[in-house]
Design an enzyme around this catalytic site. Structure first.
Site, PDB file in Angstrom:
ATOM      1  N   ASN A  30      -3.560   2.102 -13.878  1.00  0.00           N
ATOM      2  CA  ASN A  30      -2.714   1.142 -13.154  1.00  0.00           C
ATOM      3  C   ASN A  30      -1.275   1.628 -13.210  1.00  0.00           C
ATOM      4  OD1 ASN A  30      -1.981  -1.324 -11.859  1.00  0.00           O
ATOM      5  ND2 ASN A  30      -1.315  -2.145 -13.833  1.00  0.00           N
ATOM      6  N   HIS A  53       2.769   0.165 -13.008  1.00  0.00           N
ATOM      7  CA  HIS A  53       3.540  -1.070 -13.131  1.00  0.00           C
ATOM      8  C   HIS A  53       5.027  -0.729 -13.031  1.00  0.00           C
ATOM      9  CE1 HIS A  53       4.212  -5.210 -14.184  1.00  0.00           C
ATOM     10  NE2 HIS A  53       5.174  -4.799 -14.990  1.00  0.00           N
ATOM     11  N   ARG A  82      -5.036  -8.623  -9.182  1.00  0.00           N
ATOM     12  CA  ARG A  82      -6.049  -9.428  -9.860  1.00  0.00           C
ATOM     13  C   ARG A  82      -6.357  -8.806 -11.211  1.00  0.00           C
ATOM     14  NH1 ARG A  82      -8.780 -13.198  -6.607  1.00  0.00           N
ATOM     15  NH2 ARG A  82      -8.455 -12.814  -4.394  1.00  0.00           N
ATOM     16  N   GLY A 124       0.787  -1.236   0.000  1.00  0.00           N
ATOM     17  CA  GLY A 124       0.000   0.000   0.000  1.00  0.00           C
ATOM     18  C   GLY A 124       0.815   1.281   0.000  1.00  0.00           C
ATOM     19  N   SER A 125       2.090   1.207  -0.371  1.00  0.00           N
ATOM     20  CA  SER A 125       2.903   2.434  -0.332  1.00  0.00           C
ATOM     21  C   SER A 125       2.433   3.439  -1.384  1.00  0.00           C
ATOM     22  CB  SER A 125       4.389   2.117  -0.491  1.00  0.00           C
ATOM     23  OG  SER A 125       4.668   1.654  -1.789  1.00  0.00           O
ATOM     24  N   ASN A 126       1.966   2.948  -2.531  1.00  0.00           N
ATOM     25  CA  ASN A 126       1.426   3.889  -3.535  1.00  0.00           C
ATOM     26  C   ASN A 126       0.121   4.518  -3.054  1.00  0.00           C
ATOM     27  OD1 ASN A 126       2.986   4.073  -6.196  1.00  0.00           O
ATOM     28  ND2 ASN A 126       3.127   1.916  -5.653  1.00  0.00           N
TER      29      ASN A 126
HETATM   30  C1  GAR Z   1       4.061  -1.448  -7.129  1.00  0.00           C
HETATM   31  O1  GAR Z   1       5.429  -1.532  -7.389  1.00  0.00           O
HETATM   32  C2  GAR Z   1       3.258  -1.538  -8.399  1.00  0.00           C
HETATM   33  O2  GAR Z   1       3.903  -0.948  -9.490  1.00  0.00           O
HETATM   34  C3  GAR Z   1       3.142  -3.031  -8.573  1.00  0.00           C
HETATM   35  O3  GAR Z   1       2.882  -3.510  -7.280  1.00  0.00           O
HETATM   36  C4  GAR Z   1       3.582  -2.681  -6.346  1.00  0.00           C
HETATM   37  C5  GAR Z   1       2.645  -2.326  -5.228  1.00  0.00           C
HETATM   38  O4  GAR Z   1       3.337  -1.680  -4.194  1.00  0.00           O
HETATM   39  N1  GAR Z   1       2.108  -3.372  -9.500  1.00  0.00           N
HETATM   40  C6  GAR Z   1       2.198  -4.366 -10.370  1.00  0.00           C
HETATM   41  O5  GAR Z   1       3.140  -5.131 -10.425  1.00  0.00           O
HETATM   42  C7  GAR Z   1       1.007  -4.494 -11.332  1.00  0.00           C
HETATM   43  N2  GAR Z   1       1.263  -5.435 -12.329  1.00  0.00           N
HETATM   44  P1  GAR Z   1       2.535  -0.954  -3.033  1.00  0.00           P
HETATM   45  O6  GAR Z   1       1.514  -1.964  -2.514  1.00  0.00           O
HETATM   46  O7  GAR Z   1       3.561  -0.638  -1.996  1.00  0.00           O
HETATM   47  O8  GAR Z   1       1.876   0.267  -3.598  1.00  0.00           O
END
Ligand code: GAR
Length: 205
Positions: free
Chosen positions: A108, A110, A92, A21-23
């Protein structure tokens, strides 16, 4: 008196997460600082995850999707009617009905320069492959896995002596910096589609 003080209604977003959940927290901080002029209606999660702890600390409504998670998601989206659905580590594939209904309203992030290294563990895959440049991609969501039209990318040179951990840190720094800014542009409708290219009206950073 009418109309003298018009209340500004902020666009509403929901954030979907499955992990750390850092984003989500970076987006929430940006709304508090006014960098992102939006209201987070809720964090939606599909499992027990640390993102929920952050929501509690930030005093943001959070909802755990019930099984079957996709009809639960449909129900909450209909109820909340957000202006934008923000995927932030939501692990998902969204069902095609949701993707169609919310076309151009789901973004999204990535952690690679798509179309390289889609799917899970992108940072690790890029590092182990030995690429010298990686980065982040923010895109609209379509029915594929990390295949939707690209809104924004930022490249990052991988230095010779970087560990995987260092690369992860640098990627996350970019994500936290740019995701809120891109969401703001999307909400302001400062973009257009030319073919399958998404063109932002102004450069970001
Ligand atoms: C992030 O690095 C995001 O780019 C990636 O999951 C991580 C979530 O981090 N997403 C994917 O790989 C989508 N295919 P977070 O939970 O700390 O925000």
């Amino acid at each position: 008196m009418c109309g003298m003080f018009q209340r500004r209604v902020l666009p509403r977003i929901v954030v979907l997460a499955s992990g750390n959940g850092s984003n989500f927290e970076a987006i929430a901080n940006a709304t508090q600082k006014g960098l992102l002029k939006a209201e987070i209606q809720a964090l939606l999660v599909d499992r027990e995850c640390f993102a929920v702890e952050r929501a509690k600390r930030l005093d943001i409504q959070w909802i755990r999707l019930e099984k079957p998670w996709n009809s639960s998601l449909t129900k909450y989206l209909e109820r909340l009617k957000p202006d934008l659905i923000v995927l932030a580590g939501f692990m998902r594939i969204l069902p095609s009905e949701i993707v169609k209904e919310w076309q151009w309203k789901i973004v999204n992030i990535h952690p690679s320069l798509l179309p390289a290294f889609p799917g899970m563990h992108a940072i690790e895959k890029a590092y182990n492959y030995g690429v010298k440049v990686s980065g982040i991609t923010i895109h609209f969501v379509d029915e594929g896995v990390d295949t939707g039209p690209i809104i924004f990318q930022k490249a990052l040179e991988i230095k010779r002596d970087w560990s995987l951990k260092k690369l992860e840190e640098e990627i996350h720094k970019l994500e936290h910096r740019y995701y809120p800014l891109v969401i703001q542009k999307v909400l302001e409708k400062k973009w257009k589609i030319v073919g399958r290219r998404v063109i932002l009206e102004e450069d970001i950073g």
